[in-house]
Every structure is written in C-alpha cells, then in structure tokens.
Write an enzyme that holds these catalytic residues in place. Structure first.
Site, PDB file in Angstrom:
ATOM      1  N   ALA A  99     -58.144 -19.092  72.611  1.00  0.00           N
ATOM      2  CA  ALA A  99     -58.345 -18.205  73.681  1.00  0.00           C
ATOM      3  C   ALA A  99     -59.629 -17.739  73.866  1.00  0.00           C
ATOM      4  O   ALA A  99     -60.046 -17.549  75.174  1.00  0.00           O
ATOM      5  CB  ALA A  99     -57.236 -16.861  73.825  1.00  0.00           C
ATOM      6  N   ALA A 100     -60.498 -17.897  73.186  1.00  0.00           N
ATOM      7  CA  ALA A 100     -61.952 -17.249  73.428  1.00  0.00           C
ATOM      8  C   ALA A 100     -62.775 -18.334  74.267  1.00  0.00           C
ATOM      9  O   ALA A 100     -62.762 -19.588  73.978  1.00  0.00           O
ATOM     10  CB  ALA A 100     -62.854 -17.092  72.110  1.00  0.00           C
ATOM     11  N   PRO A 101     -63.714 -17.872  75.281  1.00  0.00           N
ATOM     12  CA  PRO A 101     -63.943 -16.637  75.279  1.00  0.00           C
ATOM     13  C   PRO A 101     -63.205 -15.686  76.050  1.00  0.00           C
ATOM     14  O   PRO A 101     -62.796 -14.366  76.305  1.00  0.00           O
ATOM     15  CB  PRO A 101     -65.249 -16.712  75.983  1.00  0.00           C
ATOM     16  CG  PRO A 101     -65.333 -17.909  76.746  1.00  0.00           C
ATOM     17  CD  PRO A 101     -64.543 -18.815  76.072  1.00  0.00           C
ATOM     18  N   GLY A 102     -62.125 -16.457  76.954  1.00  0.00           N
ATOM     19  CA  GLY A 102     -60.973 -15.669  77.438  1.00  0.00           C
ATOM     20  C   GLY A 102     -60.563 -15.897  78.738  1.00  0.00           C
ATOM     21  O   GLY A 102     -59.880 -15.238  79.455  1.00  0.00           O
ATOM     22  N   LYS A 104     -58.831 -18.339  80.525  1.00  0.00           N
ATOM     23  CA  LYS A 104     -57.564 -18.945  80.799  1.00  0.00           C
ATOM     24  C   LYS A 104     -56.506 -17.682  80.356  1.00  0.00           C
ATOM     25  O   LYS A 104     -55.494 -17.465  80.759  1.00  0.00           O
ATOM     26  CB  LYS A 104     -57.206 -20.029  80.063  1.00  0.00           C
ATOM     27  CG  LYS A 104     -58.016 -21.181  80.763  1.00  0.00           C
ATOM     28  CD  LYS A 104     -57.415 -22.649  80.482  1.00  0.00           C
ATOM     29  CE  LYS A 104     -58.526 -23.715  80.896  1.00  0.00           C
ATOM     30  NZ  LYS A 104     -59.625 -23.904  80.336  1.00  0.00           N
ATOM     31  N   ASP A 150     -55.963 -19.527  62.046  1.00  0.00           N
ATOM     32  CA  ASP A 150     -56.035 -20.973  61.970  1.00  0.00           C
ATOM     33  C   ASP A 150     -54.600 -21.460  62.548  1.00  0.00           C
ATOM     34  O   ASP A 150     -53.524 -20.622  62.083  1.00  0.00           O
ATOM     35  CB  ASP A 150     -56.162 -21.728  60.602  1.00  0.00           C
ATOM     36  CG  ASP A 150     -56.229 -23.079  60.653  1.00  0.00           C
ATOM     37  OD1 ASP A 150     -57.199 -23.571  60.792  1.00  0.00           O
ATOM     38  OD2 ASP A 150     -55.252 -23.960  60.773  1.00  0.00           O
ATOM     39  N   ASP A 167     -55.648 -24.857  74.792  1.00  0.00           N
ATOM     40  CA  ASP A 167     -56.774 -25.259  75.691  1.00  0.00           C
ATOM     41  C   ASP A 167     -57.794 -25.605  74.526  1.00  0.00           C
ATOM     42  O   ASP A 167     -58.596 -25.175  74.119  1.00  0.00           O
ATOM     43  CB  ASP A 167     -57.587 -24.138  76.313  1.00  0.00           C
ATOM     44  CG  ASP A 167     -58.678 -24.496  77.348  1.00  0.00           C
ATOM     45  OD1 ASP A 167     -58.749 -25.492  77.723  1.00  0.00           O
ATOM     46  OD2 ASP A 167     -59.575 -23.897  77.504  1.00  0.00           O
ATOM     47  N   CYS A 220     -61.250 -30.138  78.343  1.00  0.00           N
ATOM     48  CA  CYS A 220     -62.450 -30.344  79.539  1.00  0.00           C
ATOM     49  C   CYS A 220     -62.913 -31.762  79.186  1.00  0.00           C
ATOM     50  O   CYS A 220     -64.401 -31.951  79.223  1.00  0.00           O
ATOM     51  CB  CYS A 220     -63.460 -29.193  79.522  1.00  0.00           C
ATOM     52  SG  CYS A 220     -64.116 -28.789  77.970  1.00  0.00           S
TER      53      CYS A 220
HETATM   54  N1  SAM Z   1     -59.188 -21.105  76.587  1.00  0.00           N
HETATM   55  C1  SAM Z   1     -60.728 -20.536  76.475  1.00  0.00           C
HETATM   56  C2  SAM Z   1     -60.998 -20.124  77.762  1.00  0.00           C
HETATM   57  O1  SAM Z   1     -60.553 -20.348  78.840  1.00  0.00           O
HETATM   58  O2  SAM Z   1     -62.121 -19.257  77.788  1.00  0.00           O
HETATM   59  C3  SAM Z   1     -61.530 -21.793  76.011  1.00  0.00           C
HETATM   60  C4  SAM Z   1     -61.345 -22.241  74.778  1.00  0.00           C
HETATM   61  S1  SAM Z   1     -62.243 -23.549  74.205  1.00  0.00           S
HETATM   62  C5  SAM Z   1     -62.083 -24.887  75.084  1.00  0.00           C
HETATM   63  C6  SAM Z   1     -61.559 -23.993  72.689  1.00  0.00           C
HETATM   64  C7  SAM Z   1     -61.763 -22.986  71.536  1.00  0.00           C
HETATM   65  O3  SAM Z   1     -60.920 -23.504  70.331  1.00  0.00           O
HETATM   66  C8  SAM Z   1     -62.805 -22.437  71.264  1.00  0.00           C
HETATM   67  O4  SAM Z   1     -62.811 -21.233  71.235  1.00  0.00           O
HETATM   68  C9  SAM Z   1     -63.089 -22.785  69.636  1.00  0.00           C
HETATM   69  O5  SAM Z   1     -63.498 -21.826  68.787  1.00  0.00           O
HETATM   70  C10 SAM Z   1     -61.386 -23.089  69.198  1.00  0.00           C
HETATM   71  N2  SAM Z   1     -61.295 -23.885  67.910  1.00  0.00           N
HETATM   72  C11 SAM Z   1     -62.171 -24.584  67.476  1.00  0.00           C
HETATM   73  N3  SAM Z   1     -61.407 -25.337  66.176  1.00  0.00           N
HETATM   74  C12 SAM Z   1     -60.352 -25.073  66.364  1.00  0.00           C
HETATM   75  C13 SAM Z   1     -59.020 -25.248  65.538  1.00  0.00           C
HETATM   76  N4  SAM Z   1     -59.443 -26.052  64.693  1.00  0.00           N
HETATM   77  N5  SAM Z   1     -57.967 -24.863  65.806  1.00  0.00           N
HETATM   78  C14 SAM Z   1     -58.059 -23.860  66.940  1.00  0.00           C
HETATM   79  N6  SAM Z   1     -58.936 -23.575  67.842  1.00  0.00           N
HETATM   80  C15 SAM Z   1     -60.281 -24.043  67.414  1.00  0.00           C
END
Ligand code: SAM
Length: 431
Positions: A99-102, A104, A150, A167, A220
C-alpha cells in the site's frame, strides 16, 4: 515492445518518452474546496485533475490539510474498476497488500462503504510510516487498520477479505520517464526476480481471499511475465476466473487476452498518464467470507474535549475512536499481524491534560469540541513550519487551526504565545 505493440505504434511509444509525464492530483471528496475544479479531469475519474504547470505542493496549505493527493493519473483507474465490479455495493473487508506510499490505498478507502474496513499493509517499516501519515492527512475514514507484514503472514487469514488489491513491486518499465532509478536498475535478471517475487506474493495472499471475492492486481511495468503470464499462472493454480472490463475506446486503454485472462495496458503514447497494467480476478472456490466473533469491547471513556460517544476507548494513555466493525477485525488479526495504526487516534492523557493527536485535526468528521480558528495562508505556513503562528486570541486553551475550514493541526494558546502541536516529522523544512 516493438513486437508487442506493432512497428507502426512503436515509434509513437518511443517518442512518448521524450515528453514529460503529466502531473495530476486527486481531489479528496471528503474535504471539498473551491479550487482545482476548473482543471481538466482525468478521463476515467472526474476528481482526478491534470495540472497546467508543475506545482510546488509543499507550500500549499490545502495539500497539508489533505484536500488532495498528488497521484499519477493511470492509477486512478481503480475507481472505475471498483464501479464496474461492485456497482452500488461495497466489499465488507478489503486488503491493500502493497500500500505505501498510499495513492491507491487512500483512493480505495474513499470508494468503500463507510462500514467496510480497509487493512492497508506495507512490508517495509519506514514506508509503513509514510503510508500512515498519508492516510491520517487525508482523514477519509475511521475504519482503517495499517499493518506492517510480509505477505506470508496473510495466508493465516483464510477467506478473511472479499477484496484484495495487490499493486506489486515490479521492474517499473512504465515509470521510466518519471523515475530515473527505475530506468537505471532495469535488467532482465531484475524482471525475473520481480516475477518470482510476485508469484510468492500471490501464493501467500490468495488464501486470504474469500470465495466470490475479487483480486485487483496491478503493476507499472510492461513485462508480460510480471503481468498476463503471471495472471494466467494464478488463474490455473488458485481457481480464479478473469473478469473482463469495459472501457471506452477514447480513453486509450489497450485490452489484451491470453487464454481467457484479460489484461489492460496503459501505454504512455496512448493515455495521458504513466505505464500501468491491471487485471481483475474472481475466486471460485472456498466457503465464503469468514465472520469473526464480536470479541470483548473495551469500556468507553468520556473526555470533556471530545464529543461523547461509545466509540471512544482508551489503550494505555492513548484515546482511540474505534467502531464496532473495526474492533471485530482488529480483535481477530491482533495476534496474527503487526498493527501499526487503527481507527482514529484522538490524543493522549498526560497528567490532567488531554493532548489532541494530529489524526483528530485531519479527520473529516469533527470528533472534538475545541474552538477553531481559520487562518490565512501566511499564518498557516508559519504553523506548518513549526513556528509560533501569530494569533489574535483572548482565551487560553487548545485551538484547532483551519485553512479554508479544513483542519491543519492544534495549538495551545498560553497567553502571550502558542505551543505548536504539529508533528515534528510533518513540518516543512527549508521552504
Ligand atoms: N500501491 C502503492 C501506491 O499506490 O502508493 C504503491 C505500491 S509500490 C508499486 C509496491 C510496494 O510493495 C512498495 O511499497 C514496496 O515497499 C512493497 N514491497 C516490496 N517488496 C515486497 C514484498 N516482497 N512483498 C510485499 N510488498 C513488497
């Protein structure tokens, strides 16, 4: 890419990388203002607005008041997808896994029914804090839990969610013009790594999706192994059916199909936004959404500065606004996940005093009875920089500072000056 989008369009695709990415914002419907409405709307989301010129958000008090979020336009398609799968309904329990940074996640929260609970998760600790900050600033709903886990921890929550949004972290090909690191770090090896990671993420998370629940998967990148090939693998291994969506042709979204799996590409030469892939799946097997028991309700408390309500509860020194729906979810996941935030933090009891929290200032509903002072931009910026804002007040006490009637934060007026309660990490530095 040439073989995927044909020779004719490939040149256009390449040329699109010489143009700068359009800058867009998403208006927060819970905090309406008079500004930005005249700007051109994103075709698939009317509250998404393209800016005419690059803007410095840091010095705009309306940004700090959470009246809008800076978000890339393609991502806002989530709202249209949500409308197509649910119509006027809403899932009861939604999970945003990455979800980060937030962007969506706050958009999803604004689409959910007010009784639906959103669990927004981010595995990386500092990023989970940014997620929390963005949710608090936008102040959309009290039915929110932020976790830092996780994906494998979610496999324990069998059929607990009727909507899951992933995402996924990806090779970022669609971000090349916005994010130079994505371009620098691209390699075939990294694409393979991302694909394997996404497989693990899906395998860990899909048990938590209820029968008839929806998975909205996005990346993306344009890498098929991280997109449609992965969705085909998921549909075969987890008994999912792909959901066909319907977008007007003039939006420029490219539909594709692979053995019954539908996927949607946003190419920068065809849409006014960045690169994106999205696919929706419905789960066919299982018992259906799991309903946890109510659990014990903590005693509610009354604080003079807060409106009286059953929803005010105390956890150590902290006062929290917690609804019944939220409590059920929280009680169930409490020992299974690492909860970093839940409900609306109202404030803390320090001795005989109640110190209001920033979330109380930002929440769109007024849960407190402190007097409010609406200030001009200059005073708002003094406050947001952490200084003592010059206020013309007679009575000592705590006040909520607002800008255009949207909460910015609290001050305590002590006679000749005020104490600034704006959180230190949120303050504007060097502007
Ligand atoms: N959905 C967010 C938004 O709209 O602001 C953007 C998400 S970004 C594409 C993907 C996120 O997945 C990142 O925040 C990253 O830290 C996290 N991530 C990295 N490795 C991961 C893992 N093994 N499992 C789950 N999330 C992970």
């Amino acid at each position: 890419m040439e073989s995927r989008i044909s020779e004719k369009y490939f040149q256009e695709f390449v040329l699109a990388y010489d143009r700068s990415a359009p800058q867009s914002i998403r208006l927060n419907s819970k905090k309406p203002t008079d500004v930005y409405h005249e700007l051109k709307s994103v075709a698939w989301f009317s509250d998404g607005k393209y800016l005419d010129e690059k803007k410095q958000f840091i010095t705009d008090p309306l940004w700090h008041a959470g009246t809008y979020y800076v978000q890339e336009a393609s991502s806002m398609i989530l709202a249209e997808i949500f409308k197509q799968i649910y119509g006027d309904e809403s899932p009861k329990r939604a999970l945003d896994l990455c979800a980060a940074p937030g962007g969506k996640s706050t958009l999803l929260q604004s689409l959910l029914d007010e009784n639906s609970v959103l669990v927004a998760n981010e595995v990386i600790k500092p990023r989970a804090q940014i997620l929390k900050e963005n949710h608090i600033r936008l102040g959309i709903s009290e039915n929110l839990i932020i976790t830092q886990n996780d994906p494998k921890q979610f496999s324990k929550l069998e059929e607990f969610f009727d909507y899951i949004q992933i995402d996924a972290p990806c090779s970022g090909e669609g971000m090349f013009r916005k994010d130079e690191t994505a371009l620098r770090e691209w390699s075939e090896a990294n694409c393979n790594l991302c694909c394997e990671r996404s497989k693990r993420i899906l395998a860990d998370t899909l048990p938590a999706l209820a029968k008839d629940g929806y998975l909205v998967y996005s990346t993306c990148t344009f890498d098929p192994d991280e997109n449609e090939n992965l969705m085909e693998w998921a549909s075969e291994n987890f008994d999912l059916t792909s959901v066909k969506l319907d977008f007007p042709e003039e939006w420029g979204i490219s539909q594709m199909e692979l053995n019954g799996v539908w996927g949607y590409y946003f190419y920068p030469h065809k849409v006014e936004g960045e690169g994106l892939f999205v696919s929706v799946m419905k789960k066919n097997s299982g018992l259906g959404l799991f309903h946890p028991e109510n659990g014990k309700k903590p005693k509610s408390v009354q604080i003079a500065s807060l409106i009286p309500s059953e929803n005010v509860i105390q956890e150590k020194e902290k006062l929290i606004w917690e609804t019944e729906e939220l409590r059920k979810v929280k009680n169930f996941i409490n020992h299974k996940l690492n909860i970093v935030y839940s409900g609306i933090e109202l404030g803390e009891i320090k001795g005989k005093d109640f110190i209001p929290a920033q979330a109380l200032a930002c929440f769109y509903k007024h849960l407190h009875i402190f007097p409010e002072v609406d200030v001009k931009a200059e005073t708002a910026l003094q406050f947001l920089r952490g200084n003592d804002p010059q206020l013309d007040l007679d009575q000592k006490g705590i006040y909520l500072l607002t800008y255009q009637n949207h909460g910015l934060g609290f001050v305590k007026f002590i006679g000749n000056r005020s104490n600034n309660y704006y959180p230190k990490p949120w303050r504007i530095k060097n502007y």
